[in-house]
Design an enzyme around this catalytic site. Structure first.
Site, mmCIF file in Angstrom:
data_model
loop_
_atom_site.group_PDB
_atom_site.id
_atom_site.type_symbol
_atom_site.label_atom_id
_atom_site.label_comp_id
_atom_site.label_asym_id
_atom_site.label_seq_id
_atom_site.Cartn_x
_atom_site.Cartn_y
_atom_site.Cartn_z
ATOM 1 N N LYS A 158 0.737 -1.303 -0.316
ATOM 2 C CA LYS A 158 0.100 -0.228 0.135
ATOM 3 C C LYS A 158 0.513 1.505 0.307
ATOM 4 O O LYS A 158 1.068 1.854 1.008
ATOM 5 C CB LYS A 158 -0.588 -0.488 1.542
ATOM 6 C CG LYS A 158 -2.446 1.067 1.433
ATOM 7 C CD LYS A 158 -3.098 0.263 1.922
ATOM 8 C CE LYS A 158 -4.386 1.446 2.255
ATOM 9 N NZ LYS A 158 -5.181 1.525 1.223
HETATM 10 N N1 PMP Z 1 -7.115 -1.973 -3.107
HETATM 11 C C1 PMP Z 1 -7.286 -0.901 -2.586
HETATM 12 C C2 PMP Z 1 -6.227 -0.013 -4.430
HETATM 13 C C3 PMP Z 1 -6.912 0.192 -1.876
HETATM 14 O O1 PMP Z 1 -6.267 1.454 -1.857
HETATM 15 C C4 PMP Z 1 -8.050 -0.569 -0.844
HETATM 16 C C5 PMP Z 1 -8.069 0.259 0.700
HETATM 17 N N2 PMP Z 1 -7.040 -0.548 1.727
HETATM 18 C C6 PMP Z 1 -8.298 -2.186 -0.996
HETATM 19 C C7 PMP Z 1 -8.653 -2.494 -1.818
HETATM 20 C C8 PMP Z 1 -9.063 -2.135 0.169
HETATM 21 O O2 PMP Z 1 -8.234 -3.346 1.297
HETATM 22 P P1 PMP Z 1 -8.544 -3.094 2.580
HETATM 23 O O3 PMP Z 1 -9.988 -3.801 2.450
HETATM 24 O O4 PMP Z 1 -8.153 -3.769 3.400
HETATM 25 O O5 PMP Z 1 -9.030 -1.414 3.172
#
Ligand code: PMP
Length: 314
Positions: A158
């Protein structure tokens, strides 16, 4: 609470947001060399408790992100969990919150690189605002922007700089009258949304792009797969073609900020019967109940903020 008056964790201590400054030449700002997490806290008013969801999983994913960027988190997971609870308690939140841990390259010299540049770590927590103000299904489009490939910027991590990819796709979608963008991978398969993972429902079975489709391995994605399996639904991770989106019974996206959001149409084509389908609605309801601590078997996902601080608590 006003953001600038709130308490944050930065530079190894608790201080006010206003006092936690970042210099203009900071690598993380200039080069996008940082990584972050988005964590949510759910305020259960009857219990007067703020439940923090999947804290450990978020910090473990952050460890992966920092390793990609040749950074080190300054604390182990237990300590990060403790700091996050302390941060929420110090802010005295009695509402839903969104928590943003961030690690970034803190050097202020000229020269893009990772190795040998010092890093910094902070955690900020703000009141949660709904990500989509839509309950009857959002309008999505397939973006003209492709998801960054693992060979350029790994989507599995991320990484702050990678959100340029999401921002390009999301703004294009919104300016064209849609609510969210669905990005394809380099080779044209369905990847994910700008800040959420994608599922489609077909013949009572869930399908989601597998981890090699340049997706962030979403924590909500895992959670929804767990709930779905417990409800007797099969969940398949596989390569998905764009045209499968148009033939699905239901399509929904999942994310920490978004929750579970049904997609009513994609590229001007109605998905299934339109609106939010029954499987999406059911999974979303169970997820929501679990987040507020109302599903006993899923309470293990939650860390209470105030439980151990009350007078008389052990
Ligand atoms: N894909 C992206 C690009 C994101 O930014 C997020 C948000 N964190 C997600 C998927 C979903 O991930 P999560 O369920 O861990 O928040």
């Amino acid at each position: 609470m006003e953001l600038y008056a709130s308490t944050v964790w930065a530079n190894g201590g608790f201080r006010s947001y206003a006092d936690a400054r970042v210099g203009l030449m900071t690598h993380g700002l200039q080069y996008g060399t940082g990584c972050f997490e988005g964590i949510r806290g759910f305020w259960n008013a009857e219990e007067r408790e703020l439940y923090l969801l999947h804290l450990r999983e978020h910090f473990e994913r952050m460890r992966l992100s920092t390793n990609v960027l040749m950074m080190k988190l300054p604390h182990d997971t237990d300590e990060l969990v403790r700091l996050t609870i302390e941060l929420c308690a110090r802010n005295g939140f009695e509402e839903n919150v969104y928590i943003r841990p961030v690690a970034y390259k803190a050097g202020e010299d000229v020269g893009v690189r990772l190795a040998g540049v010092p890093d910094a770590f902070a955690i900020v927590a703000v009141p949660y605002r709904r990500y989509y103000e839509i309950d009857d299904g959002i309008k999505a489009c397939v973006s003209s922007w492709r998801r960054t490939d693992d060979t350029s910027i790994p989507a599995r991590a991320k990484i702050t700089g990678n959100y340029v990819n999401s921002a390009l796709a999301k703004s294009e979608a919104q300016l064209n009258g849609f609510d969210e963008a669905i990005m394809l991978s380099h080779d044209g398969h369905v990847s994910e949304g700008s800040a959420d993972n994608l599922f489609l429902v077909r013949d009572k079975m869930l399908h989601t792009p597998d981890a090699s489709q340049n997706v962030l391995e979403g924590i909500t994605r895992n959670t929804i797969a767990t709930i779905a399996r417990a409800e007797g639904l099969e969940v398949r991770e596989r390569t998905i073609d764009r045209s499968e989106l148009y033939g699905a019974d239901e399509v929904f996206v999942t994310g920490t900020a978004a929750g579970v959001i049904g997609i009513a149409s994609i590229d001007h084509r109605t998905v299934g019967a339109g609106g939010v389908g029954p499987v999406t609605r059911k999974l979303g309801e169970i997820y929501n109940e679990a987040c507020f601590g109302r599903v006993p078997s899923y309470k293990k996902w939650l860390t209470p903020t105030y439980a151990d601080r009350r007078v008389g608590a052990a």
